[in-house]
Design an enzyme around this catalytic site. Structure first.
Site, PDB file in Angstrom:
ATOM      1  N   CYS A 146      36.791  54.607  81.277  1.00 33.04           N
ATOM      2  CA  CYS A 146      36.923  54.155  82.596  1.00 33.04           C
ATOM      3  C   CYS A 146      38.202  54.765  83.043  1.00 33.04           C
ATOM      4  CB  CYS A 146      37.163  52.593  82.704  1.00 33.04           C
ATOM      5  SG  CYS A 146      37.126  51.950  84.325  1.00 33.04           S
TER       6      CYS A 146
ATOM      7  N   HIS B  34      32.321  50.168  80.387  1.00 34.20           N
ATOM      8  CA  HIS B  34      33.311  49.563  79.464  1.00 34.20           C
ATOM      9  C   HIS B  34      32.401  49.348  78.158  1.00 34.20           C
ATOM     10  CE1 HIS B  34      37.102  48.942  81.293  1.00 34.20           C
ATOM     11  NE2 HIS B  34      36.486  48.753  82.577  1.00 34.20           N
TER      12      HIS B  34
ATOM     13  N   GLU C  74      32.832  48.148  75.388  1.00 35.17           N
ATOM     14  CA  GLU C  74      33.369  46.962  74.419  1.00 35.17           C
ATOM     15  C   GLU C  74      33.073  45.507  75.127  1.00 35.17           C
ATOM     16  OE1 GLU C  74      36.717  48.055  77.703  1.00 35.17           O
ATOM     17  OE2 GLU C  74      35.239  48.768  76.670  1.00 35.17           O
TER      18      GLU C  74
ATOM     19  N   SER D 124      53.253  24.954  59.299  1.00 36.17           N
ATOM     20  CA  SER D 124      52.923  24.019  60.436  1.00 36.17           C
ATOM     21  C   SER D 124      51.744  23.216  59.985  1.00 36.17           C
ATOM     22  CB  SER D 124      52.511  24.818  61.666  1.00 36.17           C
ATOM     23  OG  SER D 124      51.495  25.627  61.556  1.00 36.17           O
ATOM     24  N   GLY D 125      51.002  23.630  59.249  1.00 36.90           N
ATOM     25  CA  GLY D 125      49.498  23.091  58.869  1.00 36.90           C
ATOM     26  C   GLY D 125      48.522  23.766  59.390  1.00 36.90           C
ATOM     27  N   GLY D 126      48.678  24.823  60.325  1.00 33.11           N
ATOM     28  CA  GLY D 126      47.958  25.623  61.124  1.00 33.11           C
ATOM     29  C   GLY D 126      47.285  26.765  60.051  1.00 33.11           C
ATOM     30  N   VAL D 127      46.468  27.511  60.722  1.00 40.41           N
ATOM     31  CA  VAL D 127      45.927  28.607  59.808  1.00 40.41           C
ATOM     32  C   VAL D 127      46.769  29.685  59.612  1.00 40.41           C
ATOM     33  CG1 VAL D 127      44.252  30.517  59.883  1.00 40.41           C
ATOM     34  CG2 VAL D 127      43.732  28.149  60.603  1.00 40.41           C
ATOM     35  N   ASP D 128      47.383  30.175  60.426  1.00 36.25           N
ATOM     36  CA  ASP D 128      48.297  31.443  60.514  1.00 36.25           C
ATOM     37  C   ASP D 128      49.622  31.279  59.615  1.00 36.25           C
ATOM     38  OD1 ASP D 128      47.053  32.472  62.376  1.00 36.25           O
ATOM     39  OD2 ASP D 128      48.380  32.004  64.141  1.00 36.25           O
ATOM     40  N   SER D 129      50.427  30.358  59.642  1.00 35.24           N
ATOM     41  CA  SER D 129      51.437  30.061  58.470  1.00 35.24           C
ATOM     42  C   SER D 129      50.830  29.742  57.377  1.00 35.24           C
ATOM     43  CB  SER D 129      52.175  28.932  59.070  1.00 35.24           C
ATOM     44  OG  SER D 129      51.655  27.556  59.076  1.00 35.24           O
ATOM     45  N   SER D 130      49.607  29.279  56.970  1.00 33.98           N
ATOM     46  CA  SER D 130      49.084  28.925  55.784  1.00 33.98           C
ATOM     47  C   SER D 130      48.589  30.185  55.279  1.00 33.98           C
ATOM     48  CB  SER D 130      47.835  27.897  55.903  1.00 33.98           C
ATOM     49  OG  SER D 130      48.318  26.529  56.692  1.00 33.98           O
TER      50      SER D 130
END
Length: 509
Positions: free
Chosen positions: A79, A167, A169, A221-227
Site C-alpha cells: 500500500c 493488503h 495480511e 498475577s495469575g495470568g498467562v504472561d507472568s506465569s
C-alpha cells in the site's frame, strides 16, 4: 542465526497484523519505526514496508532511508510502501478519482512472477488507499491489475523489489497467505523453524547467559504472561528466582489459593502475600474508577517493594512485557499517552537499583499461550480468561464495600462455574459479572424486595481490540439467572450484556 524479516512501520493499523501473519508461517519478524531501524545484518532475509494513513504526497510524508535495503535484499512494499517505491524513485502518485477502498479482484496476474506463483487469476484483494500510481519508472513492470487499478502490483527489473497496492495480511485478501508465503520462502529463502518450542529453548539458553548466578524477583498475577515468564526463568535459573503473588482481595472466589497451588506444583518459589485488608481498607467507599485504579496501583507497588526487600542480593526484576507493549513504546507516533500503571511496578527498578529482564518481549499474546503449552503449564493458567488488572474493583460499579464484593464474587463464581459445567468456558474469550449500583423492585415468595441488579458479560475476541458478545444458549442463561437469584442474597435481577466492541468496551469501567 535465526532468519528474520524486518517490517518498517509507517503508522498503519495493519502493521501488527503483517507480523502476526508471518509468524504464523513459523518465521521470525520484528517491527521497527520507518525512521529508526537497525542496519540489516546477515540474519535479515527481507524487508516489508507497511501501509500508512499518510499520503506520499504530503509535505511531512514519512520517508525511510533504504540505502542498505533496496536493491540489496528482498523488499516488499504494501500500500503506502508500494506507492513510496514509485514516488521516491522516479514515478508519479496522484489522488484517485474515487477512494480505492474495499474488495477488488486481480483480473490480470503474471503467475510466472515469484510473488504470484500459485495465485488464482481473479483472486479477491483488499484495497485501502486514496492515491493511485499514475506513472511508474521505466524499470518497473506491472505484474497485477484490478479493473480500476492498473498498477495493482509491480516488480522492479533486476532487483528483488516488489510493490502491491492491496493488503495481503487481512482475511479479505483471500490468497494473501500464499502471497506472503511466496515472499518469505521462495523470494527471501527463510526457514520455517521459529516455533514455540524453539523459542523456549533459545530463550532459556539466553536467560542463563544474561543472568548467570544473579537473583531475580517477579510479580505474579495469575495470568498467562507472568506465569509463562516465570516458567521460562525457572527453567533457566531455578532457585535464584523468587516470585511474589499478592492477594489483593479482588480476585475471583478462591482463585488466589487455586492459582497459588498450581504455581507451587510447577516447582516455583512463590511468596504468597495476604494483603486483602490493606487493599480493601484503602478502597472502602471509593466509587470513581480512575481513583480505584490509582489506589490499587500504589498499594500494589508498596506491598511488592516490602516483599522484594526481603529477598537478599536481588539484581533483576522480571516482567511479563509482551511485544505489543514494546511496539507501542517505540511506535511511529511515540509512546501511548495512557499507561495502565496497575500492570507494572512503577519506578521500582530505579528505586531498588534493579536491572529489568523481559523474557516475553518478542511475543504476541497468542504466541505466549503456545509457548506456555510447550512448557507444560496447566490449563488453569493457560486457559484462564483475561482478567482486568484492578480485578473485581472495576466490576463493582459505585462505592466499594466488603459486603458488595462478596456478593459479586458469589455471582461471578456461579456464572464461571456454570460455563465450565456446560462446556462453554473454552468457547468464550472472556466472561464475568458486573454489580450495578442500581436497586429494583422484585417479589420473592409473598414479599416485596428491593435489591441489586447484576449484569452478565461474555465476549468472543482474539486480542481484545474488537469483541462480539457471545451468543450463549437462552436455556443456559435462564438457569444461571435462576441460580444467582436463589443463592445470592441481595440480588433480585440478572441481565445479559449484548453490546459489542466497538462501540462499547469489554469492561464497564
Amino acid at each position: 542465526m535465526q532468519d528474520k524479516i524486518l517490517i518498517l512501520d509507517f503508522g498503519s493499523q495493519y502493521t501488527q497484523l503483517i507480523a502476526r501473519r508471518i509468524r504464523e508461517l513459523n518465521v521470525y519478524c520484528e517491527i521497527y519505526p520507518f525512521n529508526n531501524f537497525p542496519a540489516p545484518d546477515s540474519s535479515v532475509r527481507g524487508v516489508i514496508l507497511s501501509g500508512s494513513p499518510s499520503s506520499v504526497r504530503d509535505e511531512n510524508a514519512p520517508i525511510p532511508d533504504l540505502k542498505d535495503v533496496k536493491g540489496k535484499m528482498p523488499l516488499l512494499g504494501v500500500c503506502y510502501g508500494a506507492q513510496y517505491l514509485v514516488h521516491g524513485f522516479g514515478g508519479e502518485v496522484l489522488p484517485s478519482g474515487t477512494r480505492e477502498y474495499g474488495r477488488a479482484n486481480l483480473v490480470s496476474i503474471n503467475t510466472n512472477d515469484s510473488l504470484f506463483k500459485g495465485v488464482t487469476k481473479g483472486t479477491q484483494v483488499w484495497m485501502s488507499h486514496g492515491d493511485t500510481i499514475a506513472k511508474w519508472p521505466d524499470n518497473y513492470e506491472i505484474i497485477g491489475s484490478t479493473a480500476d487499478v492498473k498498477a495493482g502490483a509491480f516488480h522492479v527489473k533486476g532487483e528483488a523489489t516488489w510493490g502491491i497496492q492491496f493488503h495481503p495480511e487481512v482475511y479479505h485478501t483471500t490468497e494473501g497467505k500464499n502471497i506472503l508465503e511466496n515472499f518469505v520462502f521462495a523470494i527471501c529463502g527463510c526457514k520455517n523453524d521459529w516455533t514455540p518450542g524453539s523459542f523456549a529453548e533459545t530463550t532459556i539458553s539466553n536467560l542463563k547467559k544474561q543472568i548467570g548466578n544473579d537473583k531475580v524477583i517477579l510479580g505474579l498475577s495469575g495470568g498467562v504472561d507472568s506465569s509463562v515468564a516465570a516458567s521460562l526463568l525457572n527453567k533457566a535459573i531455578g532457585q535464584n528466582l523468587t516470585c511474589i503473588f499478592v492477594d489483593n482481595g479482588l480476585l475471583r472466589k478462591n482463585e488466589y489459593n487455586k492459582v497459588l497451588e498450581s504455581y507451587l506444583g510447577l516447582g516455583l518459589i512463590v511468596d504468597g502475600v495476604n494483603a486483602v485488608d490493606r487493599f480493601l481498607d484503602a478502597l472502602e467507599g471509593v466509587s470513581d474508577p480512575e481513583q480505584k485504579r490509582k489506589i490499587i496501583g500504589k498499594t500494589f507497588i508498596d506491598v511488592f517493594e516490602e516483599e522484594a526487600h526481603k529477598v537478599k542480593d536481588v539484581k533483576w526484576l522480571a516482567q511479563g512485557t509482551i511485544y505489543p507493549d514494546v511496539i507501542e513504546s517505540v511506535s511511529v507516533n511515540g509512546p501511548s499517552a495512557t499507561i495502565k500503571s496497575h500492570h507494572n511496578v512503577g519506578g521500582l527498578p530505579e528505586k531498588m537499583n534493579l536491572k529489568v529482564v523481559e523474557p516475553l518481549r518478542l511475543l504476541f499474546k497468542d504466541e505466549v499461550r503456545k509457548v506456555g503449552t510447550a512448557l507444560g503449564l496447566p490449563d488453569i493458567i493457560l486457559k484462564r480468561h483475561p482478567f482486568p488488572g484492578p480485578g473485581l474493583a472495576i466490576r463493582l460499579l459505585g462505592k466499594i464495600s466488603r459486603e458488595k464484593l462478596e456478593m459479586l464474587k458469589e455471582v461471578d463464581e456461579i456464572f464461571i462455574e456454570g460455563l465450565r459445567k456446560n462446556k462453554l468456558y473454552d468457547s468464550v474469550w472472556q466472561a464475568g459479572a458486573i454489580l450495578l449500583p442500581v436497586q429494583s423492585v422484585g417479589v420473592m415468595g409473598d414479599e416485596r424486595t428491593y435489591e441489586y441488579a447484576v449484569v452478565l458479560r461474555a465476549v468472543n475476541s482474539t486480542d481484545g481490540m474488537t469483541a462480539d458478545w457471545s451468543h450463549l444458549p437462552h436455556e443456559f442463561l435462564g438457569a444461571i439467572s435462576n441460580e444467582i437469584i436463589n443463592k445470592v442474597k441481595g440480588i433480585n435481577r440478572v441481565v445479559y450484556d449484548i453490546s459489542s466492541k466497538p462501540p462499547s468496551t469489554i469492561e464497564w469501567e
